[in-house]
Scaffold this active site. Structure first.
Site, mmCIF file in Angstrom:
data_model
loop_
_atom_site.group_PDB
_atom_site.id
_atom_site.type_symbol
_atom_site.label_atom_id
_atom_site.label_comp_id
_atom_site.label_asym_id
_atom_site.label_seq_id
_atom_site.Cartn_x
_atom_site.Cartn_y
_atom_site.Cartn_z
ATOM 1 N N ARG A 1 1.276 -0.928 0.452
ATOM 2 C CA ARG A 1 0.145 0.087 0.188
ATOM 3 C C ARG A 1 0.591 1.799 -0.181
ATOM 4 N NH1 ARG A 1 -1.301 1.029 4.858
ATOM 5 N NH2 ARG A 1 -1.291 -1.077 5.748
ATOM 6 N N TYR B 1 -1.297 -3.312 -6.948
ATOM 7 C CA TYR B 1 -1.554 -4.622 -6.019
ATOM 8 C C TYR B 1 -2.281 -4.418 -5.002
ATOM 9 C CZ TYR B 1 0.239 -5.775 -1.127
ATOM 10 O OH TYR B 1 0.625 -5.914 -0.142
ATOM 11 N N LYS C 1 -9.438 -2.129 1.335
ATOM 12 C CA LYS C 1 -8.605 -1.425 3.089
ATOM 13 C C LYS C 1 -10.079 0.234 2.100
ATOM 14 C CE LYS C 1 -6.270 -4.208 4.443
ATOM 15 N NZ LYS C 1 -6.240 -4.480 5.885
ATOM 16 N N HIS D 1 -11.345 -2.669 11.695
ATOM 17 C CA HIS D 1 -9.631 -3.124 10.681
ATOM 18 C C HIS D 1 -9.332 -4.455 11.779
ATOM 19 C CE1 HIS D 1 -5.014 -3.753 9.112
ATOM 20 N NE2 HIS D 1 -5.664 -4.224 8.623
ATOM 21 N N SER E 1 -1.018 -3.805 10.021
ATOM 22 C CA SER E 1 -0.857 -4.601 9.604
ATOM 23 C C SER E 1 0.327 -5.397 9.782
ATOM 24 C CB SER E 1 -0.437 -3.735 7.518
ATOM 25 O OG SER E 1 -1.859 -3.021 7.496
ATOM 26 N N ALA E 2 0.061 -6.423 9.350
ATOM 27 C CA ALA E 2 1.392 -7.666 9.897
ATOM 28 C C ALA E 2 1.668 -8.104 10.567
ATOM 29 C CB ALA E 2 2.220 -7.497 8.666
ATOM 30 N N CYS E 3 -0.067 -7.707 12.108
ATOM 31 C CA CYS E 3 0.650 -8.056 13.486
ATOM 32 C C CYS E 3 -0.105 -9.260 13.524
ATOM 33 C CB CYS E 3 0.010 -6.576 14.437
ATOM 34 S SG CYS E 3 1.985 -5.485 13.191
ATOM 35 N N LYS F 1 -3.026 -10.805 12.975
ATOM 36 C CA LYS F 1 -4.584 -11.170 12.647
ATOM 37 C C LYS F 1 -4.663 -12.441 12.513
ATOM 38 C CE LYS F 1 -5.996 -7.248 10.920
ATOM 39 N NZ LYS F 1 -4.282 -6.460 10.692
ATOM 40 N N ASN G 1 -3.422 -14.782 11.689
ATOM 41 C CA ASN G 1 -2.589 -16.161 12.333
ATOM 42 C C ASN G 1 -3.686 -16.278 13.736
ATOM 43 O OD1 ASN G 1 0.280 -17.071 11.380
ATOM 44 N ND2 ASN G 1 -0.155 -15.226 10.767
ATOM 45 N N ASP H 1 -9.522 -9.965 8.552
ATOM 46 C CA ASP H 1 -8.890 -8.406 8.381
ATOM 47 C C ASP H 1 -9.986 -7.713 8.650
ATOM 48 O OD1 ASP H 1 -6.359 -7.337 7.263
ATOM 49 O OD2 ASP H 1 -7.786 -6.696 5.831
ATOM 50 N N ASN I 1 6.072 -8.523 1.674
ATOM 51 C CA ASN I 1 5.145 -8.487 1.760
ATOM 52 C C ASN I 1 4.423 -8.955 0.718
ATOM 53 O OD1 ASN I 1 2.505 -7.052 3.136
ATOM 54 N ND2 ASN I 1 2.452 -5.740 0.848
ATOM 55 N N ARG J 1 1.616 -11.784 -0.817
ATOM 56 C CA ARG J 1 0.571 -12.415 -0.078
ATOM 57 C C ARG J 1 -0.106 -13.941 -0.987
ATOM 58 N NH1 ARG J 1 -1.898 -8.644 4.006
ATOM 59 N NH2 ARG J 1 -0.129 -7.318 4.288
ATOM 60 N N PHE K 1 1.279 -17.545 18.277
ATOM 61 C CA PHE K 1 0.576 -18.355 17.612
ATOM 62 C C PHE K 1 -0.433 -19.463 18.521
ATOM 63 C CE2 PHE K 1 4.420 -17.866 15.601
ATOM 64 C CZ PHE K 1 4.064 -16.937 14.220
ATOM 65 N N GLY K 2 -0.445 -20.673 18.537
ATOM 66 C CA GLY K 2 -1.143 -21.656 19.299
ATOM 67 C C GLY K 2 -1.776 -21.108 20.995
ATOM 68 N N ASN L 1 -0.908 -18.686 22.190
ATOM 69 C CA ASN L 1 -2.472 -17.434 22.264
ATOM 70 C C ASN L 1 -3.806 -18.014 22.721
ATOM 71 O OD1 ASN L 1 -0.246 -15.491 21.773
ATOM 72 N ND2 ASN L 1 -0.837 -15.042 19.434
HETATM 73 P P1 GTP Z 1 -2.420 -8.351 7.116
HETATM 74 O O1 GTP Z 1 -3.100 -8.773 7.493
HETATM 75 O O2 GTP Z 1 -1.415 -6.847 6.861
HETATM 76 O O3 GTP Z 1 -4.236 -6.630 8.071
HETATM 77 O O4 GTP Z 1 -2.131 -8.924 9.391
HETATM 78 P P2 GTP Z 1 -2.292 -9.743 9.404
HETATM 79 O O5 GTP Z 1 -2.813 -8.534 11.052
HETATM 80 O O6 GTP Z 1 -3.502 -10.746 9.384
HETATM 81 O O7 GTP Z 1 -1.021 -10.286 10.299
HETATM 82 P P3 GTP Z 1 -0.632 -12.057 10.080
HETATM 83 O O8 GTP Z 1 -1.746 -12.513 10.847
HETATM 84 O O9 GTP Z 1 -0.433 -12.213 9.043
HETATM 85 O O10 GTP Z 1 0.824 -11.830 10.559
HETATM 86 C C1 GTP Z 1 1.947 -10.864 10.204
HETATM 87 C C2 GTP Z 1 2.853 -11.588 10.061
HETATM 88 O O11 GTP Z 1 3.706 -11.578 12.089
HETATM 89 C C3 GTP Z 1 3.940 -13.737 10.226
HETATM 90 O O12 GTP Z 1 5.202 -13.183 9.720
HETATM 91 C C4 GTP Z 1 3.616 -13.792 11.570
HETATM 92 O O13 GTP Z 1 4.113 -14.907 11.031
HETATM 93 C C5 GTP Z 1 3.605 -13.135 12.431
HETATM 94 N N1 GTP Z 1 2.813 -13.699 13.766
HETATM 95 C C6 GTP Z 1 1.492 -13.665 13.314
HETATM 96 N N2 GTP Z 1 1.070 -14.517 14.368
HETATM 97 C C7 GTP Z 1 2.761 -14.157 15.976
HETATM 98 C C8 GTP Z 1 2.374 -14.732 17.249
HETATM 99 O O14 GTP Z 1 1.732 -14.904 17.961
HETATM 100 N N3 GTP Z 1 3.792 -14.376 17.624
HETATM 101 C C9 GTP Z 1 4.713 -14.133 16.826
HETATM 102 N N4 GTP Z 1 6.497 -13.381 17.422
HETATM 103 N N5 GTP Z 1 5.132 -14.235 15.693
HETATM 104 C C10 GTP Z 1 3.328 -13.782 14.642
HETATM 105 MN MN MN Z 2 -4.070 -10.596 7.669
HETATM 106 MN MN MN Z 3 -5.126 -5.568 6.809
#
Ligand code: GTP
Ligand code: MN
Ligand code: MN
Length: 602
Positions: free
Chosen positions: A77, A216, A225, A245, A267-269, A271, A273, A292, A382, A384, A511-512, A514
């Site tokens: 973006r 993109y 978005k 979001h 983003s990328a934090c 969600k 997962n 998302d 990034n 996807r 991850f799991g 959490n």
């Molecule tokens: P957008 O789709 O961009 O909005 O991002 P998102 O919030 O869906 O992020 P996503 O779940 O794709 O995770 C982004 C990155 O964070 C990946 O590289 C994951 O492996 C990592 N990640 C996700 N959950 C965890 C977690 O609980 N611990 C750690 N250490 N990394 C995590």
């Molecule tokens: Mn996502």
């Molecule tokens: Mn997003």
């Protein structure tokens, strides 16, 4: 693909007028009305293969799946080129780029003159949310990118029924997209047409989106978005609901009791997962409803209810593995569009974090042989995947229930190496809104910007709020007031999975695992535990957090839950400075929360 005037019993006159007007300006070679059919998707996929936009993967390993490689300049973006063009600049606020609507439209009309020459203009009617849900909203996107059309097929509900409902009077959002790369007579096309000049412009008052120059995801798949967050947040403010979001999940406890949660992380934090979590604790299950975006409204029962307006996942590939997110890996078995991933010798996909060993003979995301000693990554950070939700094994069977699901808890989070504890519970709704307004995160590759630099991202909506962030906070506070008087107020929590040790390694297994934190939240909702009243909010007594079997020492857990007053003070000062940029628009209730936070720390 067909002409709606021949297949529909009624003609959506204003959609036809919209298409005609843009056809005059953009001057495409042909106009095609899309219906979302499988046949249409197959035709477009064939066309893109012929043009070299996508490459098929080995059908035995990854059936009917493809790789697209974008221009190296068109990989995320572009927030610097994203504009909220409200009539009054005050309505865009300090967190958005603003240009007057007339001026922006003139600029874009100039650029758009003949911008689709030599290309086909696709008209894509879509619904955000189940077509007949009271919470659904419609749109029509025109685009000259077959990649965008196929992505829309996977991501949203593309259907002619939308045109029928529009004809019957339903309102709709006008979405205009061009890659801005006209073809001269006889000129050969490139694999990923786009333009160095990019504009992603939103007109909240007239509910329009004009996007120029990028193909993109977030810039070009306008329902996502641009519509479901920026325009929808403005609609939601006017109509009394929320566009967020957020992921959306159902959790079932060992006792069989169901809970629904939404979580807003930048983003990328995490969600996607979280939405596909495979809980490590026995008896718990997680069902996916959305990964998302969530739209929330107060139902007749007085509860906050949520739907997922999308119908697909546009997920971050790197870091996704059978270990971290097995559900995503299973979802991607086939019928998936990958963008900017690496390709193995056998013709399958690969990205950093998928396996420990880097396979020999990779082709990198730019289509070149990957040199493992170069220090460069094989997949773009990034990169996807785009895939329909239908393929997700943890998808809730009733995920598209038009009534949505009742929300028990709202979670905010961000990527913080320190300062923010593993989990904090808000004292009440207003304190939760304050926590949401102060969310900060270390930057990722999901947008342009320096990776790792801390930035404030209130409600994970900094790049997505379609109006003034101060008014946005006011809207949240107002929703709380209505929930208090009408029904039940969801609990609000803040989490941080990303604290690091001195060696830069994540301390919390994530991850799991959490689920351990989520379990505590549910036990709090059920009134089972008291909590520590800290300067930042309510934190668990370490013994109340179930870490049985976790790879985590008790000391490490205590560290993850500790509030360091010096770090907290520095962070509060930074948050205070950030919130002061909203001036008079900063709601009094947030000011009061800030004051209270200062006095708690002193
Ligand atoms: P957008 O789709 O961009 O909005 O991002 P998102 O919030 O869906 O992020 P996503 O779940 O794709 O995770 C982004 C990155 O964070 C990946 O590289 C994951 O492996 C990592 N990640 C996700 N959950 C965890 C977690 O609980 N611990 C750690 N250490 N990394 C995590
Ligand atoms: Mn996502
Ligand atoms: Mn997003």
């Amino acid at each position: 693909m067909n002409d709606p005037t021949t297949t529909l019993t009624v003609t959506p006159e204003d959609v036809v007028a919209f298409v005609d007007q843009w056809q005059d300006t953009l001057q495409p070679e042909a106009v095609v009305w899309c219906d979302g059919s499988t046949r249409e998707r197959h035709e477009l996929i064939q066309l893109m293969q012929d043009q070299g936009t996508i490459e098929p993967l080995n059908a035995e390993l990854r059936p009917y799946s493809f790789v697209a490689r974008s221009e190296p300049t068109d990989v995320a973006r572009v927030e610097s080129r994203t504009f909220v063009c409200s009539v009054d600049p005050e309505d865009a606020g300090p967190t958005n780029n603003w240009v007057a609507p007339d001026e922006m439209k003139n600029t874009l009309l100039d650029l758009s003159e003949g911008a689709m020459r030599g290309r086909t203009m696709y008209v894509v009617p879509f619904s955000m949310g189940p077509i007949d849900s009271p919470m659904a909203r419609y749109g029509v996107q025109i685009t000259d990118s077959p990649y965008v059309v196929v992505s829309l097929h996977l991501m949203v509900r593309v259907s002619n029924t939308v045109l029928q409902n529009i004809t019957a009077g339903a309102s709709w959002v006008k979405c205009v997209h061009t890659v801005g790369a006209p073809l001269a007579e006889g000129e050969e096309d490139v694999a990923w047409p786009c333009n160095d000049t990019k504009y992603i412009s939103h007109f909240p008052e007239t509910r329009e989106i004009w996007s120029f120059g990028s193909a993109y995801g977030g810039n070009a798949l306008l329902p996502k978005k641009a519509f479901a967050l920026r325009i929808a947040s403005a609609m939601a403010r006017d109509e009394g609901w929320m566009a967020e979001h957020m992921l959306l999940v159902r959790l079932t406890s060992p006792e069989g009791k169901r809970y629904h949660m939404v979580a807003a992380f930048p983003s990328a934090c995490g969600k996607t997962n979280f939405a596909m979590m495979q809980p490590v604790l026995d008896g718990w299950s997680v069902e996916t409803l959305g990964d998302d975006i969530a739209w929330l409204a107060i139902g007749d029962d007085g509860r906050l209810r949520a739907i997922n307006p999308e119908a697909g996942f546009f997920g971050v590939a790197p870091g996704t593995s059978h270990k971290t997110n097995p559900v995503a890996m299973d979802t991607l078995w086939g019928h998936t569009m990958f963008t900017n991933v690496a390709v193995t010798q056998e013709g399958d996909v690969w990205w950093e974090g998928m396996t420990k060993e880097v396979p020999e003979g990779l082709t990198n995301w730019r289509g070149e042989p990957h040199d493992p000693h170069s220090g460069h990554r094989a997949a773009h950070p990034n990169a996807r995947f785009t895939v329909s939700v239908d393929q997700c094994p943890s998808l809730a069977a009733d995920w598209d229930n038009p009534e949505g699901v009742p929300i028990d808890a709202i979670i905010f989070g961000g990527r913080r190496s320190d300062t923010v504890p593993l989990v904090v519970e808000a004292r009440d709704w207003d304190h939760g809104v304050y926590l949401g307004s102060t969310i900060a995160s270390e930057q990722t590759a999901a947008a342009e910007g320096t990776i790792g630099v801390l930035r404030r991202d209130p409600f994970a909506m900094l790049p997505f709020a379609g109006y003034h962030m101060g008014d946005y906070m006011k809207h949240w506070l107002g929703m709380g007031e209505r929930l208090r008087s009408q029904g039940r107020v969801p609990r609000i929590f803040q989490v941080n999975w990303f604290q690091k040790d001195e060696d830069g390694r994540f301390i919390w297994p994530g991850f799991g695992d959490n689920i351990r934190v989520v379990k505590w939240m549910i036990e709090r909702i059920e009134g089972q535990h008291s909590a520590n009243d800290t300067a930042l909010g309510l934190t668990p007594h370490p013994e109340d957090l179930d870490i049985d079997g976790a790879e985590l020492s008790e000391e490490a857990l205590a560290g993850l839950l500790r509030v360091d007053p010096d770090l907290a003070r520095a962070d509060l000062n930074a948050a205070d400075e950030f919130l002061s940029t909203f001036g008079d628009k900063l709601p009094e209730a947030i000011r009061a929360q800030l004051q209270a936070a200062h006095s708690r720390l002193d």
